[in-house]
Design a protein around this motif. Structure first.
Motif, PDB file in Angstrom:
ATOM      1  N   HIS A 293     -46.190  26.559 -15.626  1.00 56.71           N
ATOM      2  CA  HIS A 293     -46.192  27.627 -16.622  1.00 56.71           C
ATOM      3  C   HIS A 293     -45.954  27.328 -17.875  1.00 56.71           C
ATOM      4  CE1 HIS A 293     -47.701  32.103 -16.190  1.00 56.71           C
ATOM      5  NE2 HIS A 293     -47.519  32.511 -17.084  1.00 56.71           N
ATOM      6  N   PRO A 294     -46.702  28.182 -18.808  1.00 58.84           N
ATOM      7  CA  PRO A 294     -46.091  28.566 -20.197  1.00 58.84           C
ATOM      8  C   PRO A 294     -44.395  29.312 -20.409  1.00 58.84           C
ATOM      9  CG  PRO A 294     -48.217  29.072 -19.966  1.00 58.84           C
ATOM     10  CD  PRO A 294     -47.904  28.826 -18.970  1.00 58.84           C
ATOM     11  N   CYS A 295     -43.193  28.264 -21.032  1.00 57.45           N
ATOM     12  CA  CYS A 295     -42.234  28.855 -20.968  1.00 57.45           C
ATOM     13  C   CYS A 295     -41.880  28.424 -22.460  1.00 57.45           C
ATOM     14  CB  CYS A 295     -41.404  28.448 -19.856  1.00 57.45           C
ATOM     15  SG  CYS A 295     -41.743  28.836 -18.521  1.00 57.45           S
ATOM     16  N   SER A 310     -30.948  26.533 -30.884  1.00 55.79           N
ATOM     17  CA  SER A 310     -30.650  25.502 -30.313  1.00 55.79           C
ATOM     18  C   SER A 310     -29.517  25.023 -29.463  1.00 55.79           C
ATOM     19  CB  SER A 310     -29.822  25.048 -31.823  1.00 55.79           C
ATOM     20  OG  SER A 310     -30.724  24.315 -33.223  1.00 55.79           O
ATOM     21  N   LYS A 311     -28.687  26.369 -29.302  1.00 60.32           N
ATOM     22  CA  LYS A 311     -28.065  26.169 -28.279  1.00 60.32           C
ATOM     23  C   LYS A 311     -28.930  26.496 -27.051  1.00 60.32           C
ATOM     24  CE  LYS A 311     -23.579  27.911 -30.274  1.00 60.32           C
ATOM     25  NZ  LYS A 311     -22.658  28.365 -30.885  1.00 60.32           N
ATOM     26  N   GLU A 312     -29.772  27.093 -27.341  1.00 61.47           N
ATOM     27  CA  GLU A 312     -30.519  27.431 -25.736  1.00 61.47           C
ATOM     28  C   GLU A 312     -31.059  26.519 -25.513  1.00 61.47           C
ATOM     29  OE1 GLU A 312     -29.992  30.435 -24.469  1.00 61.47           O
ATOM     30  OE2 GLU A 312     -28.825  31.052 -25.712  1.00 61.47           O
ATOM     31  N   TYR A 313     -31.725  25.791 -26.457  1.00 63.23           N
ATOM     32  CA  TYR A 313     -32.372  23.903 -25.841  1.00 63.23           C
ATOM     33  C   TYR A 313     -31.550  23.095 -24.982  1.00 63.23           C
ATOM     34  CZ  TYR A 313     -37.101  24.203 -27.671  1.00 63.23           C
ATOM     35  OH  TYR A 313     -38.012  25.512 -27.787  1.00 63.23           O
ATOM     36  N   HIS A 314     -30.390  23.267 -26.271  1.00 65.33           N
ATOM     37  CA  HIS A 314     -29.454  22.588 -25.181  1.00 65.33           C
ATOM     38  C   HIS A 314     -28.847  23.066 -24.092  1.00 65.33           C
ATOM     39  CE1 HIS A 314     -25.230  20.759 -24.896  1.00 65.33           C
ATOM     40  NE2 HIS A 314     -25.708  19.566 -25.208  1.00 65.33           N
ATOM     41  N   PHE A 320     -30.752  22.709 -16.399  1.00 63.04           N
ATOM     42  CA  PHE A 320     -31.822  21.294 -15.478  1.00 63.04           C
ATOM     43  C   PHE A 320     -32.511  20.486 -15.996  1.00 63.04           C
ATOM     44  CE2 PHE A 320     -32.266  26.332 -16.792  1.00 63.04           C
ATOM     45  CZ  PHE A 320     -32.489  26.784 -15.455  1.00 63.04           C
ATOM     46  N   ASP A 321     -31.131  19.165 -16.661  1.00 64.28           N
ATOM     47  CA  ASP A 321     -31.347  18.165 -16.322  1.00 64.28           C
ATOM     48  C   ASP A 321     -33.347  18.049 -17.378  1.00 64.28           C
ATOM     49  OD1 ASP A 321     -30.268  15.591 -15.698  1.00 64.28           O
ATOM     50  OD2 ASP A 321     -31.432  15.160 -14.712  1.00 64.28           O
ATOM     51  N   LEU A 322     -32.848  18.026 -18.359  1.00 67.19           N
ATOM     52  CA  LEU A 322     -34.398  18.154 -19.200  1.00 67.19           C
ATOM     53  C   LEU A 322     -33.645  16.961 -20.072  1.00 67.19           C
ATOM     54  CD1 LEU A 322     -35.979  21.646 -20.015  1.00 67.19           C
ATOM     55  CD2 LEU A 322     -35.840  20.500 -18.068  1.00 67.19           C
ATOM     56  N   SER A 323     -35.109  16.517 -20.275  1.00 68.66           N
ATOM     57  CA  SER A 323     -34.699  14.898 -21.122  1.00 68.66           C
ATOM     58  C   SER A 323     -35.566  15.078 -22.546  1.00 68.66           C
ATOM     59  CB  SER A 323     -35.774  14.313 -20.943  1.00 68.66           C
ATOM     60  OG  SER A 323     -37.247  14.708 -20.874  1.00 68.66           O
ATOM     61  N   ARG A 324     -34.979  14.054 -23.211  1.00 76.39           N
ATOM     62  CA  ARG A 324     -35.199  15.057 -24.990  1.00 76.39           C
ATOM     63  C   ARG A 324     -36.771  15.096 -25.051  1.00 76.39           C
ATOM     64  NH1 ARG A 324     -31.205  11.102 -28.834  1.00 76.39           N
ATOM     65  NH2 ARG A 324     -29.187  11.817 -27.687  1.00 76.39           N
ATOM     66  N   TRP A 328     -38.763  18.282 -26.295  1.00 80.98           N
ATOM     67  CA  TRP A 328     -39.632  18.554 -27.324  1.00 80.98           C
ATOM     68  C   TRP A 328     -40.947  18.771 -26.988  1.00 80.98           C
ATOM     69  CZ3 TRP A 328     -40.417  17.117 -32.404  1.00 80.98           C
ATOM     70  CH2 TRP A 328     -42.080  16.714 -32.846  1.00 80.98           C
ATOM     71  N   GLN A 329     -41.832  18.655 -25.895  1.00 83.20           N
ATOM     72  CA  GLN A 329     -42.589  19.370 -25.161  1.00 83.20           C
ATOM     73  C   GLN A 329     -42.426  21.093 -25.326  1.00 83.20           C
ATOM     74  OE1 GLN A 329     -43.626  16.936 -21.571  1.00 83.20           O
ATOM     75  NE2 GLN A 329     -45.141  15.305 -22.299  1.00 83.20           N
ATOM     76  N   LEU A 330     -42.375  21.270 -24.326  1.00 81.40           N
ATOM     77  CA  LEU A 330     -41.743  22.948 -24.974  1.00 81.40           C
ATOM     78  C   LEU A 330     -41.678  23.259 -26.397  1.00 81.40           C
ATOM     79  CD1 LEU A 330     -38.759  23.060 -21.602  1.00 81.40           C
ATOM     80  CD2 LEU A 330     -40.909  24.106 -21.850  1.00 81.40           C
ATOM     81  N   SER A 331     -41.242  22.687 -26.844  1.00 82.36           N
ATOM     82  CA  SER A 331     -41.334  23.101 -28.133  1.00 82.36           C
ATOM     83  C   SER A 331     -42.217  22.745 -29.069  1.00 82.36           C
ATOM     84  CB  SER A 331     -40.689  22.152 -28.932  1.00 82.36           C
ATOM     85  OG  SER A 331     -39.777  22.299 -30.332  1.00 82.36           O
ATOM     86  N   GLU A 332     -43.023  22.185 -28.965  1.00 83.13           N
ATOM     87  CA  GLU A 332     -44.234  21.599 -29.621  1.00 83.13           C
ATOM     88  C   GLU A 332     -45.458  22.852 -28.511  1.00 83.13           C
ATOM     89  OE1 GLU A 332     -46.926  17.914 -31.186  1.00 83.13           O
ATOM     90  OE2 GLU A 332     -46.619  17.930 -28.580  1.00 83.13           O
ATOM     91  N   ARG A 333     -45.422  22.685 -27.635  1.00 84.05           N
ATOM     92  CA  ARG A 333     -46.527  23.287 -27.168  1.00 84.05           C
ATOM     93  C   ARG A 333     -45.712  25.430 -27.065  1.00 84.05           C
ATOM     94  NH1 ARG A 333     -46.939  25.261 -20.105  1.00 84.05           N
ATOM     95  NH2 ARG A 333     -49.025  25.526 -21.020  1.00 84.05           N
ATOM     96  N   SER A 334     -44.696  25.281 -27.402  1.00 81.26           N
ATOM     97  CA  SER A 334     -44.773  27.106 -28.110  1.00 81.26           C
ATOM     98  C   SER A 334     -45.953  27.075 -29.516  1.00 81.26           C
ATOM     99  CB  SER A 334     -43.229  26.996 -28.312  1.00 81.26           C
ATOM    100  OG  SER A 334     -42.881  26.390 -29.433  1.00 81.26           O
ATOM    101  N   ILE A 335     -45.981  26.803 -30.332  1.00 81.82           N
ATOM    102  CA  ILE A 335     -46.994  26.700 -31.092  1.00 81.82           C
ATOM    103  C   ILE A 335     -47.837  27.300 -30.805  1.00 81.82           C
ATOM    104  CG2 ILE A 335     -48.352  25.717 -32.524  1.00 81.82           C
ATOM    105  CD1 ILE A 335     -46.621  23.368 -33.162  1.00 81.82           C
ATOM    106  N   ASP A 336     -48.286  26.904 -29.423  1.00 83.09           N
ATOM    107  CA  ASP A 336     -50.206  28.071 -28.606  1.00 83.09           C
ATOM    108  C   ASP A 336     -49.650  29.072 -28.422  1.00 83.09           C
ATOM    109  OD1 ASP A 336     -50.978  25.201 -28.717  1.00 83.09           O
ATOM    110  OD2 ASP A 336     -49.984  24.575 -26.810  1.00 83.09           O
ATOM    111  N   PHE A 337     -48.949  29.388 -28.359  1.00 82.65           N
ATOM    112  CA  PHE A 337     -48.169  31.041 -28.117  1.00 82.65           C
ATOM    113  C   PHE A 337     -47.811  32.049 -28.780  1.00 82.65           C
ATOM    114  CE2 PHE A 337     -46.179  28.279 -24.829  1.00 82.65           C
ATOM    115  CZ  PHE A 337     -47.612  27.537 -24.236  1.00 82.65           C
ATOM    116  N   ILE A 338     -48.024  31.076 -30.695  1.00 81.90           N
ATOM    117  CA  ILE A 338     -47.347  32.762 -31.700  1.00 81.90           C
ATOM    118  C   ILE A 338     -48.454  33.215 -31.760  1.00 81.90           C
ATOM    119  CG2 ILE A 338     -45.807  30.693 -32.013  1.00 81.90           C
ATOM    120  CD1 ILE A 338     -47.710  30.114 -34.991  1.00 81.90           C
TER     121      ILE A 338
END
Length: 361
Positions: A293-295, A310-314, A320-324, A328-338
């Motif tokens: 789901h979009p987050c 930046s702290k929230e991403y880190h 949650f053991d997320l990779s770089r 990136w995918q979470l950050s880039e996808r957020s553009i869709d929701f502006i």
């Protein structure tokens, strides 16, 4: 600009270099310590009995930094912020500093939100408040601050229907004459007060007028019926949504959220400090992320909660053991929701594409 190849740049640095979108930032809750110092200095000439309660500020800071329990309904910091941001000069200072600080943190698109305020003692009206924020945003743009900013007007659920109707009217008016800066309406305020369903006709009016809706929903476990009604307007984004999947009737709430594919604005530090989630690893991000789901990671009140995007991403990366690549995918996808138009989205996507090669992903 430094690259972020594996082994050469720390995870913290990677999160700082990562281009980011911030969609849930309350203006007065985003006041940094540096800005707070300047604001308090403006009050230094007042008699002692009119001085802001700086003891409350220190007590709050100590609680947050030491991870002590705080009560969501008695945030003294918000009261202090209102005391010291009581005229247009202070509003301008805050708005400019907040925009610049987000830009310095690698945020390339920002949606600020705030309830228009009037303070008769200083002559500040709701209109002059809005116009001061808009002017500050425009000045930052003229000064070359590398960030696109939009503004959302907030309805405080503690206030009357008449006050809410005025906010909607102002949002409609300034949407038409702000050059695209005013884009939406927020519903927020103490979630323990009132029933938000009374505002639904006004929110529908705003949506019909072309304004987008970003509503605080399911912040507390008793709000199932109210939350379902807000989801089915439908809202364009959900603020927090902490208890959507953890209350009686959650099956309906989750189904409505998924049916409308409503993105969630997730604020880990704010939720943890306010004890609406028991621990970082039990934050509802994982539930929704695992469902695909979009987050969107957000700060909520970066000044009050002593955080940055930046702290929230880190924090999410470590918890949650997320990779770089996943970040990136979470950050880039957020553009869709502006809430900005397609031209802005296209501009941002081009910027993300350019930055990706520097991050060596």
């Amino acid at each position: 600009m430094a690259t972020a190849s594996e082994g050469h740049v720390s995870e913290e640095k990677f999160c700082k270099l990562l281009p980011k979108v911030e969609l849930h930032a309350h203006l007065n809750g985003s006041i940094s310590n540096e800005t707070m110092t300047k604001l308090l200095a403006r009050k230094a000439h007042l008699p002692q009995d009119q001085q802001p309660d700086t003891q409350a500020l220190q007590q709050w800071t100590d609680k947050v930094e030491k991870g002590k329990d705080v009560n969501l309904v008695s945030f003294q910091m918000f009261k202090l912020n209102h005391q010291i941001v009581d005229d247009t000069e202070a509003v301008a200072m805050v708005a400019k500093d907040v925009v610049r600080e987000f830009a310095e943190d690698g945020v390339r698109y920002l949606e600020l939100r705030s309830t228009p305020r009037d303070v008769p003692q200083t002559g500040m009206t709701k209109r002059s408040y809005i116009e001061t924020v808009l002017k500050a945003i425009q000045q930052c743009q003229e000064e070359g601050v590398d960030i696109i900013v939009r503004f959302i007007l907030a309805i405080d659920r503690r206030n009357s229907l008449e006050a809410a109707a005025e906010t909607i009217q102002l949002a409609e008016e300034y949407r038409a004459k702000s050059g695209g800066i005013v884009v939406g309406v927020d519903l927020s305020g103490d979630p323990m007060v009132g029933d938000a369903r009374q505002f639904i006709p006004l929110l529908q009016q705003a949506r019909n007028a072309g304004l987008r809706l970003a509503l605080h929903i399911a912040e507390r476990c008793h709000q199932g019926v109210e939350s379902l009604a807000l989801l089915n307007i439908p809202t364009d984004r959900i603020g927090h949504g902490t208890f959507l999947h953890r209350v009686e009737g959650s099956q309906e709430l989750v189904a409505a959220t998924e049916l409308h594919n409503i993105p969630l604005e997730l604020c880990q530090t704010a939720n943890h400090i306010s004890k609406s989630v028991p621990s970082y690893d039990q934050h509802h991000f994982k539930y929704w992320y695992d469902k695909g789901h979009p987050c969107v990671f957000c700060t909520d009140d970066k000044g009050v909660f002593h955080t940055t995007l930046s702290k929230e991403y880190h924090l999410a990366m470590m918890t949650f053991d997320l990779s770089r690549k996943q970040l990136w995918q979470l950050s880039e996808r957020s553009i869709d929701f502006i809430f900005a138009d397609d031209d802005v989205k296209q501009t941002l996507r081009k910027h993300w594409t350019n930055e990706r090669s520097k991050l060596q992903l």
